[in-house]
Design a protein around this motif. Structure first.
Motif, short mmCIF file in Angstrom:
data_model
loop_
_atom_site.label_atom_id
_atom_site.label_comp_id
_atom_site.label_asym_id
_atom_site.label_seq_id
_atom_site.Cartn_x
_atom_site.Cartn_y
_atom_site.Cartn_z
N LYS A 7 -5.63 -0.66 -6.77
CA LYS A 7 -6.14 -0.24 -5.46
C LYS A 7 -5.74 1.18 -5.09
O LYS A 7 -6.31 1.76 -4.16
CB LYS A 7 -5.60 -1.19 -4.38
N CYS A 8 -4.73 1.72 -5.76
CA CYS A 8 -4.22 3.05 -5.38
C CYS A 8 -5.27 4.13 -5.66
O CYS A 8 -5.95 4.10 -6.69
CB CYS A 8 -2.94 3.36 -6.14
N ASP A 64 0.82 -1.21 0.00
CA ASP A 64 0.00 0.00 0.00
C ASP A 64 0.85 1.26 0.00
O ASP A 64 0.45 2.30 -0.54
CB ASP A 64 -0.92 0.01 1.23
N LYS A 68 -2.58 9.12 -6.92
CA LYS A 68 -1.41 8.44 -6.35
C LYS A 68 -1.15 7.15 -7.12
O LYS A 68 -1.13 6.04 -6.59
CB LYS A 68 -1.63 8.13 -4.87
N LYS A 69 -0.95 7.30 -8.41
CA LYS A 69 -0.74 6.17 -9.30
C LYS A 69 0.56 5.44 -8.97
O LYS A 69 1.57 6.06 -8.65
CB LYS A 69 -0.72 6.66 -10.74
N LEU A 70 0.53 4.12 -9.04
CA LEU A 70 1.74 3.32 -8.90
C LEU A 70 2.32 3.10 -10.29
O LEU A 70 1.68 2.49 -11.16
CB LEU A 70 1.42 1.97 -8.25
N GLN A 98 -1.85 -4.03 -7.04
CA GLN A 98 -1.79 -2.87 -6.17
C GLN A 98 -2.15 -1.59 -6.90
O GLN A 98 -2.81 -0.70 -6.35
CB GLN A 98 -0.40 -2.74 -5.56
N ALA A 99 -1.72 -1.48 -8.17
CA ALA A 99 -2.01 -0.28 -8.95
C ALA A 99 -3.52 -0.03 -9.05
O ALA A 99 -3.99 1.12 -9.08
CB ALA A 99 -1.40 -0.40 -10.34
N CYS A 119 1.83 3.29 -3.44
CA CYS A 119 0.99 4.20 -4.21
C CYS A 119 1.66 5.57 -4.31
O CYS A 119 2.15 6.11 -3.31
CB CYS A 119 -0.38 4.33 -3.55
N GLY A 120 1.70 6.10 -5.53
CA GLY A 120 2.39 7.37 -5.77
C GLY A 120 3.87 7.20 -6.03
O GLY A 120 4.58 8.19 -6.24
#
Length: 319
Positions: A206-207, A181, A211-213, A203-204, A184-185
């Motif tokens: 969920k961000c 988590d 706050k892009k991964l 995960q991307a 993110c960002g």
């Protein structure tokens, strides 16, 4: 590794399973040069001799050739990588060498990109795939984990080790990253077709907005590490033994550091085509034999990965 059926592992959740085990206790240098077409192990025993008690368990055509062709991505230290002479070394080659003594054959490691190893089995380019490949139900059944669709006949696995996935950052620049988590960002580097790649994609999604991964994927883990060293990303992710080895050796231990706990602990398996059950069973018998005679424990201790050791060979134990 990924959501495809050719991944090292398949990630369906990112909850922590086990604490990080002790760092790899070997010194070495990660080779950043390209790999050749193949590397042969240097140890064999003649089929049928007293020193090869399990030779008769092999299919006759393999026993007659005296060689088992092993597809492997030989750029994943310390599981498999090339030394200065170009020879395949690491956990997998050492275990294969010990099994070869039981079976009376050479295990011939042939280099290939990770996401082509299962197709190499299907095309009969390899007899086995041994490359830190995580045993999963999707791989067993030939299912694409991204789409849930059947894409092949699947493979059987002989499970021989357990490992999770770790995150690492430039040393002293963790940016408070401890969990997925926290990415993110940020930007992460991964090897294409791995569980790390799959976890990053998951995960991307969920961000939160804004706050892009950022995900940068590469053909092999060494390329990903090079990108992180150059300042092109904030973190990297690999299977724990590989991440710990990179932390131990890159820049003499000055480049990276592990952060957080391992996630997605799962078995590594030796992949065999579904129609090669005699070969599969011979590999299982050889693995059980070296576990029983202590050769397995010697290899695991040599590379400092005792926490991932298994007590017996298992067929298709992945979930």
């Amino acid at each position: 590794m990924t959501a495809s059926t050719t991944q090292r592992t398949t990630a369906k959740s990112a909850k922590s399973r086990i604490a990080a085990v002790g760092a790899i206790a070997v010194a070495g240098t990660l080779l950043l040069t390209g790999c050749g077409d193949q590397t042969k192990s240097d140890d064999s025993t003649k089929s049928g001799s007293k020193a090869a008690p399990l030779a008769d368990k092999l299919p006759k055509e393999i026993r007659d050739k005296g060689v088992i062709r092993v597809g492997s991505d030989i750029a994943y230290a310390p599981v498999e990588f090339k030394d200065k002479s170009g020879k395949a070394v690491g956990i997998d080659p050492d275990l294969a060498k010990a099994m070869g003594k039981q079976l009376g054959v050479k295990f011939e490691f042939q280099n290939g990109t990770f996401d082509t190893l299962v197709t190499g089995l299907k095309s009969n380019r390899y007899d086995l795939a041994m490359s830190a490949m995580t045993d999963t139900k999707d791989r067993q059944n030939g299912v694409d984990s991204d789409t849930g669709k059947k894409v092949g006949e699947g493979v059987d696995f002989v499970d021989y080790f357990n490992a999770g996935v770790s995150i690492y950052t430039p040393k002293g620049k963790t940016q408070s990253i401890k969990t997925w988590d926290d990415l993110c960002g940020k930007k992460i580097v991964v090897q294409r077709g791995t569980v790390s790649h799959d976890l990053a994609k998951s995960q991307a999604k969920k961000c939160p907005s804004g706050k892009k991964l950022g995900i940068q994927s590469f053909d092999d883990d060494q390329q990903a590490q090079t990108r992180l060293r150059s300042g092109g990303a904030d973190a990297g992710s690999s299977d724990f033994p590989v991440a710990a080895y990179a932390v131990k050796t890159s820049g003499g231990g000055k480049n990276f550091q592990l952060v957080g706990d391992q996630v997605e602990a799962a078995p590594y398996g030796i992949a065999v085509s579904k129609d090669q059950k005699q070969l599969r069973d011979a590999i299982k018998a050889a693995l059980d034999a070296i576990i029983k005679n202590g050769e397995y424990d010697k290899v695991i201790a040599k590379w400092g990965v005792e926490a991932g050791a298994v007590k017996s060979a298992t067929l298709n134990g992945g979930k």
